[in-house]
Write a protein that holds these residues in place. Structure first.
Motif, PDB file in Angstrom:
ATOM      1  N   LYS A  46     100.179  12.343  66.965  1.00 26.05           N
ATOM      2  CA  LYS A  46      99.864  13.698  67.088  1.00 26.05           C
ATOM      3  C   LYS A  46     100.234  14.166  68.598  1.00 26.05           C
ATOM      4  O   LYS A  46     100.439  13.555  69.495  1.00 26.05           O
ATOM      5  N   ALA A  47     100.548  15.431  68.753  1.00 31.51           N
ATOM      6  CA  ALA A  47     101.234  16.237  69.783  1.00 31.51           C
ATOM      7  C   ALA A  47      99.851  16.913  70.533  1.00 31.51           C
ATOM      8  O   ALA A  47      98.878  17.414  69.940  1.00 31.51           O
ATOM      9  N   ALA A  48     100.104  17.151  71.650  1.00 30.94           N
ATOM     10  CA  ALA A  48      99.094  18.000  72.670  1.00 30.94           C
ATOM     11  C   ALA A  48      98.734  19.233  71.697  1.00 30.94           C
ATOM     12  O   ALA A  48      99.696  20.130  71.319  1.00 30.94           O
ATOM     13  N   GLY A  49      97.584  19.558  71.585  1.00 32.22           N
ATOM     14  CA  GLY A  49      97.206  20.763  70.675  1.00 32.22           C
ATOM     15  C   GLY A  49      97.041  20.541  69.336  1.00 32.22           C
ATOM     16  O   GLY A  49      96.300  21.413  68.609  1.00 32.22           O
ATOM     17  N   ASP A  50      97.527  19.482  68.784  1.00 36.84           N
ATOM     18  CA  ASP A  50      96.959  19.345  67.192  1.00 36.84           C
ATOM     19  C   ASP A  50      95.413  19.008  67.360  1.00 36.84           C
ATOM     20  O   ASP A  50      94.927  18.524  68.148  1.00 36.84           O
ATOM     21  N   PHE A  51      95.091  18.716  66.087  1.00 42.98           N
ATOM     22  CA  PHE A  51      93.644  18.464  65.667  1.00 42.98           C
ATOM     23  C   PHE A  51      93.570  17.151  65.026  1.00 42.98           C
ATOM     24  O   PHE A  51      94.667  16.720  64.372  1.00 42.98           O
ATOM     25  N   VAL A  52      92.728  16.363  65.267  1.00 46.20           N
ATOM     26  CA  VAL A  52      92.343  15.197  64.456  1.00 46.20           C
ATOM     27  C   VAL A  52      90.899  15.418  63.974  1.00 46.20           C
ATOM     28  O   VAL A  52      90.075  15.854  64.670  1.00 46.20           O
ATOM     29  N   PHE A  53      90.806  14.983  62.694  1.00 43.71           N
ATOM     30  CA  PHE A  53      89.319  14.837  62.103  1.00 43.71           C
ATOM     31  C   PHE A  53      88.907  13.681  61.995  1.00 43.71           C
ATOM     32  O   PHE A  53      89.414  12.531  61.715  1.00 43.71           O
ATOM     33  N   LEU A  54      87.584  13.140  62.597  1.00 45.17           N
ATOM     34  CA  LEU A  54      86.926  12.159  62.523  1.00 45.17           C
ATOM     35  C   LEU A  54      85.589  12.218  62.050  1.00 45.17           C
ATOM     36  O   LEU A  54      84.844  13.237  62.034  1.00 45.17           O
ATOM     37  N   GLU A  55      85.602  11.160  61.193  1.00 49.53           N
ATOM     38  CA  GLU A  55      83.911  10.689  60.750  1.00 49.53           C
ATOM     39  C   GLU A  55      83.330   9.839  61.600  1.00 49.53           C
ATOM     40  O   GLU A  55      83.871   8.650  61.618  1.00 49.53           O
ATOM     41  N   ILE A  56      82.268   9.810  62.294  1.00 51.86           N
ATOM     42  CA  ILE A  56      81.644   8.938  62.891  1.00 51.86           C
ATOM     43  C   ILE A  56      80.404   8.553  62.639  1.00 51.86           C
ATOM     44  O   ILE A  56      79.574   9.348  62.176  1.00 51.86           O
ATOM     45  N   GLN A  57      79.878   7.092  62.562  1.00 47.93           N
ATOM     46  CA  GLN A  57      78.646   6.635  62.490  1.00 47.93           C
ATOM     47  C   GLN A  57      77.827   6.421  63.858  1.00 47.93           C
ATOM     48  O   GLN A  57      78.323   5.792  64.794  1.00 47.93           O
ATOM     49  N   ARG A  58      76.830   7.081  64.143  1.00 48.35           N
ATOM     50  CA  ARG A  58      75.989   6.922  65.339  1.00 48.35           C
ATOM     51  C   ARG A  58      74.549   6.714  64.848  1.00 48.35           C
ATOM     52  O   ARG A  58      73.938   7.346  64.361  1.00 48.35           O
ATOM     53  N   GLY A  59      74.247   5.274  64.868  1.00 45.93           N
ATOM     54  CA  GLY A  59      73.117   4.935  64.220  1.00 45.93           C
ATOM     55  C   GLY A  59      72.964   4.980  63.182  1.00 45.93           C
ATOM     56  O   GLY A  59      73.957   4.612  62.215  1.00 45.93           O
ATOM     57  N   ARG A  60      72.012   5.658  62.315  1.00 43.26           N
ATOM     58  CA  ARG A  60      72.048   5.794  60.995  1.00 43.26           C
ATOM     59  C   ARG A  60      72.325   7.228  60.381  1.00 43.26           C
ATOM     60  O   ARG A  60      72.352   7.555  59.492  1.00 43.26           O
ATOM     61  N   HIS A  61      73.124   8.069  61.588  1.00 41.02           N
ATOM     62  CA  HIS A  61      73.441   9.278  61.214  1.00 41.02           C
ATOM     63  C   HIS A  61      75.212   9.168  61.132  1.00 41.02           C
ATOM     64  O   HIS A  61      75.651   8.589  61.843  1.00 41.02           O
ATOM     65  N   GLU A  62      75.635  10.180  60.200  1.00 46.33           N
ATOM     66  CA  GLU A  62      77.194  10.244  60.119  1.00 46.33           C
ATOM     67  C   GLU A  62      77.611  11.597  60.753  1.00 46.33           C
ATOM     68  O   GLU A  62      76.739  12.512  60.320  1.00 46.33           O
ATOM     69  N   LEU A  63      78.438  11.656  61.436  1.00 44.89           N
ATOM     70  CA  LEU A  63      78.759  13.040  62.153  1.00 44.89           C
ATOM     71  C   LEU A  63      80.576  13.411  61.579  1.00 44.89           C
ATOM     72  O   LEU A  63      81.229  12.381  61.802  1.00 44.89           O
TER      73      LEU A  63
END
Length: 69
Positions: A46-63
Protein backbone atom coordinates in the motif's frame (compact mmCIF):
# COMPACT_ATOMS: atom_id res chain seq x y z
CA UNK A 1 -6.25 -17.86 13.63
CA UNK A 2 -4.79 -14.62 12.25
CA UNK A 3 -2.13 -12.20 13.46
CA UNK A 4 -2.07 -11.01 17.05
CA UNK A 5 -1.11 -7.39 17.70
CA UNK A 6 1.66 -7.23 20.29
CA UNK A 7 2.05 -3.46 20.48
CA UNK A 8 0.64 -0.31 18.93
CA UNK A 9 2.92 2.66 18.28
CA UNK A 10 1.40 5.90 19.63
CA UNK A 11 0.41 8.26 16.81
CA UNK A 12 0.47 5.51 14.17
CA UNK A 13 -2.49 4.82 11.86
CA UNK A 14 -3.15 1.67 13.93
CA UNK A 15 -3.32 3.71 17.15
CA UNK A 16 -5.55 6.33 15.54
CA UNK A 17 -7.88 3.54 14.33
CA UNK A 18 -8.16 2.22 17.88
CA UNK A 19 -6.24 -1.04 17.52
CA UNK A 20 -5.06 -2.45 20.82
CA UNK A 21 -2.44 -4.97 21.92
CA UNK A 22 -4.08 -8.39 22.05
CA UNK A 23 -6.39 -7.71 19.09
CA UNK A 24 -6.27 -10.47 16.47
CA UNK A 25 -6.43 -9.53 12.79
CA UNK A 26 -8.70 -12.13 11.19
CA UNK A 27 -8.91 -10.46 7.76
CA UNK A 28 -6.88 -7.88 5.88
CA UNK A 29 -8.58 -6.73 2.68
CA UNK A 30 -9.51 -10.07 1.05
CA UNK A 31 -7.03 -12.30 2.95
CA UNK A 32 -8.64 -14.37 5.70
CA UNK A 33 -6.62 -15.32 8.77
CA UNK A 34 -3.42 -13.66 7.53
CA UNK A 35 -0.09 -14.82 8.83
CA UNK A 36 2.30 -12.14 10.10
CA UNK A 37 4.13 -12.41 6.75
CA UNK A 38 0.95 -12.01 4.68
CA UNK A 39 -0.11 -9.04 6.78
CA UNK A 40 3.28 -7.39 6.39
CA UNK A 41 3.32 -7.98 2.62
CA UNK A 42 -0.20 -6.57 2.24
CA UNK A 43 0.65 -3.42 4.21
CA UNK A 44 3.94 -2.88 2.32
CA UNK A 45 2.04 -3.07 -0.99
CA UNK A 46 0.00 0.00 0.00
CA UNK A 47 1.02 3.61 -0.59
CA UNK A 48 0.62 6.44 1.90
CA UNK A 49 -3.01 7.56 1.82
CA UNK A 50 -4.33 4.16 0.69
CA UNK A 51 -6.96 2.37 2.74
CA UNK A 52 -6.72 -1.06 4.29
CA UNK A 53 -9.76 -2.96 5.50
CA UNK A 54 -9.37 -5.04 8.65
CA UNK A 55 -11.57 -7.35 10.61
CA UNK A 56 -10.28 -7.85 14.11
CA UNK A 57 -11.30 -10.01 17.02
CA UNK A 58 -11.21 -8.37 20.43
CA UNK A 59 -12.27 -10.81 23.08
CA UNK A 60 -15.64 -12.13 21.95
CA UNK A 61 -16.28 -9.22 19.60
CA UNK A 62 -15.41 -8.76 15.93
CA UNK A 63 -14.85 -5.28 14.58
CA UNK A 64 -14.53 -4.05 10.99
CA UNK A 65 -12.17 -1.14 10.40
CA UNK A 66 -11.18 1.00 7.44
CA UNK A 67 -7.77 2.56 8.05
CA UNK A 68 -6.02 5.21 5.96
CA UNK A 69 -2.29 4.60 5.83
Amino acid sequence: IGSRIDRVVPGSPAAEAGLQPGDIIVRVDTVSRPSARQLSEKLRSKAAGDFVFLEIQRGRHELSLKIRL
